[in-house]
Design an enzyme around this catalytic site. Structure first.
Site, PDB file in Angstrom:
ATOM      1  N   PHE A  60      38.910  44.784  -9.690  1.00 47.97           N
ATOM      2  CA  PHE A  60      39.962  44.478  -8.715  1.00 47.97           C
ATOM      3  C   PHE A  60      41.168  45.351  -9.016  1.00 47.97           C
ATOM      4  O   PHE A  60      41.789  45.237 -10.066  1.00 47.97           O
ATOM      5  CB  PHE A  60      40.380  43.000  -8.729  1.00 47.97           C
ATOM      6  CG  PHE A  60      41.397  42.708  -7.656  1.00 47.97           C
ATOM      7  CD1 PHE A  60      41.010  42.503  -6.347  1.00 47.97           C
ATOM      8  CD2 PHE A  60      42.753  42.691  -7.948  1.00 47.97           C
ATOM      9  CE1 PHE A  60      41.955  42.275  -5.338  1.00 47.97           C
ATOM     10  CE2 PHE A  60      43.708  42.461  -6.952  1.00 47.97           C
ATOM     11  CZ  PHE A  60      43.295  42.254  -5.650  1.00 47.97           C
ATOM     12  N   ASP A 114      43.908  49.988 -15.981  1.00 56.73           N
ATOM     13  CA  ASP A 114      44.693  49.114 -15.111  1.00 56.73           C
ATOM     14  C   ASP A 114      45.046  47.858 -15.906  1.00 56.73           C
ATOM     15  O   ASP A 114      44.241  46.950 -16.041  1.00 56.73           O
ATOM     16  CB  ASP A 114      43.870  48.775 -13.859  1.00 56.73           C
ATOM     17  CG  ASP A 114      44.619  47.854 -12.906  1.00 56.73           C
ATOM     18  OD1 ASP A 114      45.672  47.314 -13.303  1.00 56.73           O
ATOM     19  OD2 ASP A 114      44.137  47.664 -11.766  1.00 56.73           O
ATOM     20  N   LYS A 116      52.925  43.341 -11.816  1.00 56.72           N
ATOM     21  CA  LYS A 116      53.056  41.891 -11.955  1.00 56.72           C
ATOM     22  C   LYS A 116      54.279  41.484 -12.785  1.00 56.72           C
ATOM     23  O   LYS A 116      55.373  41.576 -12.281  1.00 56.72           O
ATOM     24  CB  LYS A 116      51.746  41.311 -12.472  1.00 56.72           C
ATOM     25  CG  LYS A 116      50.643  41.536 -11.408  1.00 56.72           C
ATOM     26  CD  LYS A 116      49.498  40.576 -11.424  1.00 56.72           C
ATOM     27  CE  LYS A 116      48.773  40.635 -10.085  1.00 56.72           C
ATOM     28  NZ  LYS A 116      47.386  41.099 -10.171  1.00 56.72           N
TER      29      LYS A 116
HETATM   30  C1  LIG Z   1      46.898  42.059  -9.100  1.00 57.40           C
HETATM   31  C2  LIG Z   1      46.247  43.283  -9.563  1.00 57.40           C
HETATM   32  C3  LIG Z   1      46.434  44.502  -8.877  1.00 57.40           C
HETATM   33  C4  LIG Z   1      47.199  44.599  -7.589  1.00 57.40           C
HETATM   34  O1  LIG Z   1      48.544  44.274  -7.711  1.00 57.40           O
HETATM   35  P1  LIG Z   1      49.397  43.992  -6.388  1.00 57.40           P
HETATM   36  O2  LIG Z   1      50.790  43.839  -6.893  1.00 57.40           O
HETATM   37  O3  LIG Z   1      48.849  42.738  -5.769  1.00 57.40           O
HETATM   38  O4  LIG Z   1      49.239  45.151  -5.491  1.00 57.40           O
HETATM   39  C5  LIG Z   1      45.849  45.631  -9.402  1.00 57.40           C
HETATM   40  N1  LIG Z   1      45.118  45.579 -10.516  1.00 57.40           N
HETATM   41  C6  LIG Z   1      44.925  44.431 -11.211  1.00 57.40           C
HETATM   42  C7  LIG Z   1      44.108  44.449 -12.462  1.00 57.40           C
HETATM   43  C8  LIG Z   1      45.466  43.239 -10.744  1.00 57.40           C
HETATM   44  O5  LIG Z   1      45.235  42.107 -11.399  1.00 57.40           O
END
Ligand SMILES: *Cc1c(COP(=O)(O)O)cnc(C)c1O
Length: 403
Positions: free
Chosen positions: A141, A226, A255
């Site tokens: 994700f 990520d 986040k």
């Molecule tokens: C939440 C998340 C995203 C996306 O972040 P947004 O601020 O919703 O665009 C990308 N990568 C990971 C691992 C996430 O948990």
């Protein structure tokens, strides 16, 4: 109609329909607690997918936010700001990268990293024009932009959004041999979540991150991590990759970087990678604005001074132990790192998805907010400022609901 039902009806009438929220209408938050419009109090077991790692209305965040808002919130990158300089320096010191670039959402950090990796592939690795490939992990994700959607292997996220971007090659998470086989002379990067969050807090096999790092070094490929959700203490480390002594070439953060009050994300890299983004090749109107920069600096300083990484690691470990020995009914696995824990419901139970949703509802009735993912995995990720006593409270609610 109750006040809550009225708000839900209005949302249903005027909102886009891509969300299904638990029927609770929240109107206030403080620390680990949330209150609904009827005044019922809950423990926040989600922290807005880790955006609210410092808890709601953290006094230092609120003070820095209001002071900076009264001073200077927003200018464009057409000018410099004092706050941007200080935030860049703080990020570099905290995470050990030479350079960083601020953008806004997590997905945008991923998007930026894809652009960065492709450009590096052409400029530094001399991959033929428009042929760069990035290896991604199944069940990843990375957000909801077209780039992140193109990385996804989840049909629900991809369906009818085409044409998607070419150049992504998925392999199973944690499988080093599959990764080796997917590499071609056109591979510029491997993109991974060190722990797969939305997939259900899936832990990598120990040693895999190290093996990926070695493979990237050997094959002249960038390792892109990520850490939008796993980073800044959620998994018990500044970066989860650091738990295996691994330094990725590019790190994505988001986040909690904005203190739970602003969307702020960042891409971190050393100069030999970051410098392929030359003058004018990338940018964002709100990226690195003074208010966001001020938040970043305050967040990192709170995490450091209050030792929230260590706290998350230690509390998480004892909590995991307690959850495992609680023998919760219908639960087949409890796993995680730091205060980031998955409770997996037995998916061989009849109607397990309904049963899971019902449990989420019951937990809410008992004052604990959580949310299922992939139908049968409950995620527990309270604010990192939670106390041992409050964690005990969470445990006793779980025991009550899963008997
Ligand atoms: C939440 C998340 C995203 C996306 O972040 P947004 O601020 O919703 O665009 C990308 N990568 C990971 C691992 C996430 O948990």
């Amino acid at each position: 109609m109750s006040t809550a039902a009225a708000y839900i009806a209005i949302e249903d009438r005027f909102g886009a329909r891509c969300y299904r929220s638990t029927p609770i209408v929240l109107s206030r938050g403080e620390g680990v607690y949330l209150w609904d419009v009827q005044g019922k109090r809950y423990i926040d077991g989600m922290s807005a997918y880790s955006a609210v790692n410092l808890g709601h209305a953290h006094p230092r965040i609120v003070e820095a936010l209001t002071n900076q808002a009264n001073t200077l919130s927003m200018i464009s990158r057409a000018y410099h700001s004092d706050q941007l300089a200080l935030a860049l320096e703080a990020v570099s010191r905290f995470f050990g990268y030479e350079r960083s670039l601020f953008i806004n959402s997590g997905a945008e950090a991923v998007e930026t990293s894809i652009k960065l990796a492709r450009r590096w592939g052409y400029v530094k690795k001399h991959i033929p024009h428009d042929q760069a490939e990035i290896i991604v992990m199944a069940n990843n994700f990375h957000g909801r932009t077209l780039g992140a959607t193109s990385c996804s292997t989840h049909a629900l996220y991809r369906e009818n959004f085409g044409p998607l971007l070419p150049g992504f090659r998925p392999v199973p998470f944690g499988d080093i041999d599959a990764l080796k086989q997917a590499i071609t002379p056109h591979t510029c990067a491997i993109l991974l979540e060190p722990i797969q969050g939305e997939a259900g807090i899936i832990m990598p096999p120990y040693g895999w991150l190290k093996a990926v790092r070695a493979l990237c070094d050997d094959q002249n490929i960038l390792m892109l991590a990520d850490e939008v959700q796993s980073g800044i203490g959620r998994s018990g480390h500044r970066l989860f990759c650091q738990s295996e002594g691994v330094k990725p070439d590019v790190v994505m953060l988001g986040k909690s970087l904005g203190g739970g009050v602003l969307p702020v994300s960042a891409v971190l890299a050393d100069s030999h990678v970051m410098d392929v983004l030359t003058l004018g090749s990338h940018g964002s109107t709100f990226g690195g604005n003074p208010l966001a920069s001020r938040m970043v600096r305050e967040v990192l300083s709170i995490v450091e001074e209050d030792q929230l990484c260590q706290k998350s690691l230690n509390l998480g470990a004892s909590w995991l132990e307690a959850l495992r020995s609680a023998n919760l009914r219908g639960v087949v696995d409890v796993r995680g790192s730091g205060l980031w824990i998955a409770i997996e419901i037995d998916s061989s139970l009849p109607q397990f998805a309904d049963w899971t949703r019902q449990k989420v509802q019951e937990l809410a009735e008992h004052g604990l907010l959580t949310k299922e993912t992939r139908g049968h995995i409950l995620r527990l990720a309270p604010p990192l400022i939670i106390s041992p006593q409050q964690l005990d409270e969470v445990l006793s609610i779980l025991k009550k609901v899963f008997t």
